[in-house]
Motif scaffolding. Structure first.
Motif, PDB file in Angstrom:
ATOM      1  N   ARG A  84      -6.786   6.428  15.884  1.00  0.00           N
ATOM      2  CA  ARG A  84      -7.455   5.152  16.133  1.00  0.00           C
ATOM      3  C   ARG A  84      -7.597   4.329  14.855  1.00  0.00           C
ATOM      4  O   ARG A  84      -7.898   3.133  14.923  1.00  0.00           O
ATOM      5  CB  ARG A  84      -8.838   5.404  16.741  1.00  0.00           C
ATOM      6  N   LEU A  85      -7.408   4.954  13.711  1.00  0.00           N
ATOM      7  CA  LEU A  85      -7.429   4.203  12.458  1.00  0.00           C
ATOM      8  C   LEU A  85      -6.077   3.541  12.272  1.00  0.00           C
ATOM      9  O   LEU A  85      -5.046   4.214  12.287  1.00  0.00           O
ATOM     10  CB  LEU A  85      -7.724   5.145  11.283  1.00  0.00           C
ATOM     11  N   PRO A  86      -6.022   2.215  12.135  1.00  0.00           N
ATOM     12  CA  PRO A  86      -4.744   1.501  12.069  1.00  0.00           C
ATOM     13  C   PRO A  86      -3.817   2.071  11.004  1.00  0.00           C
ATOM     14  O   PRO A  86      -4.196   2.243   9.853  1.00  0.00           O
ATOM     15  CB  PRO A  86      -5.168   0.066  11.729  1.00  0.00           C
ATOM     16  N   GLY A  87      -2.594   2.393  11.424  1.00  0.00           N
ATOM     17  CA  GLY A  87      -1.570   2.872  10.510  1.00  0.00           C
ATOM     18  C   GLY A  87      -1.502   4.372  10.365  1.00  0.00           C
ATOM     19  O   GLY A  87      -0.444   4.917  10.042  1.00  0.00           O
ATOM     20  N   VAL A  88      -2.606   5.096  10.599  1.00  0.00           N
ATOM     21  CA  VAL A  88      -2.611   6.539  10.372  1.00  0.00           C
ATOM     22  C   VAL A  88      -1.723   7.262  11.382  1.00  0.00           C
ATOM     23  O   VAL A  88      -0.955   8.160  11.023  1.00  0.00           O
ATOM     24  CB  VAL A  88      -4.046   7.091  10.415  1.00  0.00           C
ATOM     25  N   GLY A  89      -1.814   6.862  12.653  1.00  0.00           N
ATOM     26  CA  GLY A  89      -0.994   7.507  13.676  1.00  0.00           C
ATOM     27  C   GLY A  89       0.495   7.354  13.405  1.00  0.00           C
ATOM     28  O   GLY A  89       1.272   8.300  13.540  1.00  0.00           O
ATOM     29  N   ARG A  90       0.897   6.160  12.985  1.00  0.00           N
ATOM     30  CA  ARG A  90       2.314   5.930  12.686  1.00  0.00           C
ATOM     31  C   ARG A  90       2.761   6.758  11.485  1.00  0.00           C
ATOM     32  O   ARG A  90       3.861   7.321  11.482  1.00  0.00           O
ATOM     33  CB  ARG A  90       2.554   4.441  12.424  1.00  0.00           C
ATOM     34  N   MET A  91       1.904   6.835  10.476  1.00  0.00           N
ATOM     35  CA  MET A  91       2.277   7.614   9.297  1.00  0.00           C
ATOM     36  C   MET A  91       2.302   9.110   9.597  1.00  0.00           C
ATOM     37  O   MET A  91       3.111   9.859   9.024  1.00  0.00           O
ATOM     38  CB  MET A  91       1.333   7.297   8.143  1.00  0.00           C
ATOM     39  N   THR A 147       6.128  13.502   0.505  1.00  0.00           N
ATOM     40  CA  THR A 147       4.850  14.067   0.936  1.00  0.00           C
ATOM     41  C   THR A 147       3.658  13.491   0.170  1.00  0.00           C
ATOM     42  O   THR A 147       2.694  13.029   0.791  1.00  0.00           O
ATOM     43  CB  THR A 147       4.878  15.597   0.836  1.00  0.00           C
ATOM     44  N   PRO A 148       3.654  13.498  -1.191  1.00  0.00           N
ATOM     45  CA  PRO A 148       2.490  12.916  -1.876  1.00  0.00           C
ATOM     46  C   PRO A 148       2.305  11.432  -1.590  1.00  0.00           C
ATOM     47  O   PRO A 148       1.168  10.949  -1.513  1.00  0.00           O
ATOM     48  CB  PRO A 148       2.777  13.167  -3.367  1.00  0.00           C
ATOM     49  N   ALA A 149       3.401  10.696  -1.408  1.00  0.00           N
ATOM     50  CA  ALA A 149       3.275   9.261  -1.136  1.00  0.00           C
ATOM     51  C   ALA A 149       2.620   9.014   0.216  1.00  0.00           C
ATOM     52  O   ALA A 149       1.699   8.196   0.341  1.00  0.00           O
ATOM     53  CB  ALA A 149       4.644   8.593  -1.198  1.00  0.00           C
ATOM     54  N   ILE A 150       3.076   9.719   1.242  1.00  0.00           N
ATOM     55  CA  ILE A 150       2.522   9.466   2.576  1.00  0.00           C
ATOM     56  C   ILE A 150       1.116  10.040   2.694  1.00  0.00           C
ATOM     57  O   ILE A 150       0.256   9.484   3.401  1.00  0.00           O
ATOM     58  CB  ILE A 150       3.459  10.001   3.670  1.00  0.00           C
ATOM     59  N   GLN A 151       0.820  11.142   1.982  1.00  0.00           N
ATOM     60  CA  GLN A 151      -0.550  11.661   1.978  1.00  0.00           C
ATOM     61  C   GLN A 151      -1.507  10.656   1.336  1.00  0.00           C
ATOM     62  O   GLN A 151      -2.635  10.491   1.803  1.00  0.00           O
ATOM     63  CB  GLN A 151      -0.597  13.002   1.234  1.00  0.00           C
ATOM     64  N   LEU A 154       7.857   1.333  -8.093  1.00  0.00           N
ATOM     65  CA  LEU A 154       8.087   0.961  -6.699  1.00  0.00           C
ATOM     66  C   LEU A 154       6.812   0.810  -5.879  1.00  0.00           C
ATOM     67  O   LEU A 154       6.861   0.237  -4.786  1.00  0.00           O
ATOM     68  CB  LEU A 154       8.997   1.999  -6.025  1.00  0.00           C
ATOM     69  N   GLY A 155       5.679   1.326  -6.366  1.00  0.00           N
ATOM     70  CA  GLY A 155       4.481   1.347  -5.535  1.00  0.00           C
ATOM     71  C   GLY A 155       4.558   2.501  -4.538  1.00  0.00           C
ATOM     72  O   GLY A 155       5.613   3.113  -4.349  1.00  0.00           O
ATOM     73  N   THR A 156       3.449   2.781  -3.858  1.00  0.00           N
ATOM     74  CA  THR A 156       3.416   3.921  -2.946  1.00  0.00           C
ATOM     75  C   THR A 156       4.372   3.726  -1.768  1.00  0.00           C
ATOM     76  O   THR A 156       5.125   4.627  -1.391  1.00  0.00           O
ATOM     77  CB  THR A 156       1.988   4.143  -2.423  1.00  0.00           C
ATOM     78  N   ARG A 157       4.363   2.542  -1.173  1.00  0.00           N
ATOM     79  CA  ARG A 157       5.237   2.255  -0.036  1.00  0.00           C
ATOM     80  C   ARG A 157       6.711   2.328  -0.446  1.00  0.00           C
ATOM     81  O   ARG A 157       7.533   2.951   0.240  1.00  0.00           O
ATOM     82  CB  ARG A 157       4.903   0.872   0.527  1.00  0.00           C
ATOM     83  N   PHE A 194       8.791   4.032  10.021  1.00  0.00           N
ATOM     84  CA  PHE A 194       7.975   3.503   8.928  1.00  0.00           C
ATOM     85  C   PHE A 194       8.231   2.017   8.695  1.00  0.00           C
ATOM     86  O   PHE A 194       7.290   1.237   8.528  1.00  0.00           O
ATOM     87  CB  PHE A 194       8.253   4.281   7.641  1.00  0.00           C
ATOM     88  N   LEU A 195       9.493   1.621   8.703  1.00  0.00           N
ATOM     89  CA  LEU A 195       9.819   0.221   8.433  1.00  0.00           C
ATOM     90  C   LEU A 195       9.379  -0.702   9.564  1.00  0.00           C
ATOM     91  O   LEU A 195       9.198  -1.901   9.347  1.00  0.00           O
ATOM     92  CB  LEU A 195      11.327   0.063   8.203  1.00  0.00           C
ATOM     93  N   SER A 196       9.195  -0.148  10.763  1.00  0.00           N
ATOM     94  CA  SER A 196       8.775  -0.981  11.887  1.00  0.00           C
ATOM     95  C   SER A 196       7.291  -1.316  11.836  1.00  0.00           C
ATOM     96  O   SER A 196       6.818  -2.174  12.589  1.00  0.00           O
ATOM     97  CB  SER A 196       9.093  -0.283  13.214  1.00  0.00           C
ATOM     98  N   ALA A 197       6.541  -0.631  10.969  1.00  0.00           N
ATOM     99  CA  ALA A 197       5.097  -0.874  10.875  1.00  0.00           C
ATOM    100  C   ALA A 197       4.847  -2.214  10.190  1.00  0.00           C
ATOM    101  O   ALA A 197       5.443  -2.537   9.185  1.00  0.00           O
ATOM    102  CB  ALA A 197       4.418   0.247  10.088  1.00  0.00           C
ATOM    103  N   ALA A 198       3.948  -2.978  10.747  1.00  0.00           N
ATOM    104  CA  ALA A 198       3.562  -4.250  10.113  1.00  0.00           C
ATOM    105  C   ALA A 198       2.697  -3.959   8.899  1.00  0.00           C
ATOM    106  O   ALA A 198       1.815  -3.108   8.940  1.00  0.00           O
ATOM    107  CB  ALA A 198       2.793  -5.115  11.110  1.00  0.00           C
ATOM    108  N   ARG A 199       2.948  -4.658   7.825  1.00  0.00           N
ATOM    109  CA  ARG A 199       2.153  -4.472   6.617  1.00  0.00           C
ATOM    110  C   ARG A 199       0.819  -5.195   6.783  1.00  0.00           C
ATOM    111  O   ARG A 199       0.769  -6.397   6.975  1.00  0.00           O
ATOM    112  CB  ARG A 199       2.899  -5.015   5.407  1.00  0.00           C
TER     113      ARG A 199
END
Length: 406
Positions: A209-216, A318-322, A275-278, A391-396
């Motif tokens: 239910r937290l935006p973005g967490v389910g997709r990640m 793994t560390p980036a997505i965590q 590059l940043g985390t994303r 991942f790329l389909s997620a809206a920033r």
């Protein structure tokens, strides 16, 4: 480096050593216990991994919620004690059924890495999370280097010796933790235990239910299914494609672990700055697609040894997505998040070993129409393509403040 961080890294390193110790001898042990062929041993290896993962999936959120309530310290120490006993059971197992029982118990208490990661989140400032999660990954990589190398050497003394060594390592680490491990869960972030969140389905629903967490979590799951091709079939792939023995398999896994430790402990900081985390996550996914395809078609053992450490250059995923997920969850729910991440990884472990070993067996049986030991790596590349698409389909959009939902 602060002592708590150093101990968490040591805990994960020894955990990885225990896993890596037994990989080189598993094909020979399973053929000895089951009396079957290499292809049949690979299938049994998939069954053992799946049983372990089923229990890890079922108990991951329970352990995570217990650590949010009662602390990381007791969860880690109990897990290490039972892990030591589990390896001893496997060391004396004379039947496939006793090995299965050992994997059931081991899966229930396989909380060391997820709980250590939650403790690391407790100790980290938001801007430090990705690089500190990278330290956890680096420690795992170092353990993965040492484990297979020692396992390959101990395998010369018999297929049981690595299990005894793994038990001793887990017991020694538990004893060390008893004296030096502090509690990272304070009264400020301690959360009451809730049975509604102590099962994987409720945990996924609450965090989703937290935006973005389910997709990640979906991206993480697909990546884990693909990545488990290494522990699932590497030993069998090495024998079938290159005729490697246990020592050479241990060496190749050691090379992979060395580069993985370098990437997650040192190189990731530079990639994050650039590059940043994303962007780091995208880079890792694209690199892994190329690495899996290269390994699928390599026919030279020498070239494979060169490609193996290079493949670890994608180990920033793994560390980036965590870090991306951890930033969207409040400090009182880091254990719950890591429990859900553990369960997502466990679902991948349930599916991946059976999927990868079945694919390997289908393309290496004597009656196979096409002999192609690298087929599982092609499958893994396809899964990473799918993960990249998700991942790329997620809206920033900016991470919202955490809401405590049931």
């Amino acid at each position: 480096m602060r002592l708590p961080v150093a101990f968490l890294m040591l805990t994960v390193m020894i955990d990885a050593m225990g896993v890596g110790l037994i990989i080189p001898v598993m094909p020979d042990l399973l053929r000895k216990v089951s009396g079957g062929t290499l292809a049949e041993a690979a299938l049994w290896g998939g069954v053992l991994s799946t049983v372990f993962a089923v229990m890890q999936f079922a108990c991951g959120p329970l352990v995570g919620n217990l650590s949010d309530r009662y602390g990381r310290r007791p969860v880690l120490l109990i897990s290490l004690g039972v892990m030591a006993a589990d390896y001893l059971v496997m060391a004396v197992a004379g039947s496939i059924w006793l090995l299965l029982l050992g994997r059931v118990v081991g899966g229930i208490t396989a909380a060391t890495q997820s709980t250590a990661t939650a403790a690391m989140a407790d100790l980290s400032e938001p801007a430090q999370k990705a690089q500190n999660f990278g330290l956890i990954g680096a420690a795992f990589g170092i353990g993965f280097v040492i484990g297979p190398l020692i396992g390959g050497l101990l395998g010369e003394w018999g297929t049981r010796a690595p299990f005894v060594a793994a038990a001793l390592l887990a017991a020694a680490n538990g004893l060390l933790g008893y004296y030096v491990l502090p509690e990272t869960v304070t009264d400020r972030i301690r959360r009451s235990f809730d049975w509604r969140r102590a099962n994987p389905f409720s945990a996924f629903r609450a965090l989703g239910r937290l935006p973005g967490v389910g997709r990640m979590l979906t991206v993480y799951f697909l990546y884990q299914v693909a990545f488990f091709v290494y522990p699932a079939i590497w030993a069998y792939f090495g024998q079938a494609r290159f005729g490697w023995d246990a020592g050479m398999i241990g060496l190749s896994l050691g090379l992979f672990g060395v580069m993985m430790a370098v990437v997650q402990g040192w190189l990731i900081r530079r990639i994050l700055r650039a590059l940043g985390t994303r962007g780091t996550l995208i880079y890792g996914l694209v690199f892994d697609i190329a690495a899996f395809l290269a390994l699928a078609f390599v026919t030279s053992g020498t070239v494979a040894l060169i490609l193996t450490p290079l493949a670890a250059l994608g180990a920033v995923i793994t560390p980036a997505i965590q870090a991306l997920m951890s930033d969207r969850v409040g400090p009182d729910r880091q254990g719950e998040l890591q429990g859900a991440v553990t369960s997502a990884g466990a679902v991948a472990m349930i599916l991946s070993p059976m999927l990868m070993t079945a694919t390997f067996a289908a393309f290496t049986r004597p009656e196979a129409t096409l002999y192609f030991p690298g087929a599982p790596f092609v499958l893994s590349a396809g899964l990473i393509v799918l993960a990249l698409g998700v991942f790329l389909s997620a809206a920033r959009r900016p991470a919202p403040p955490d809401t405590d939902v049931a």
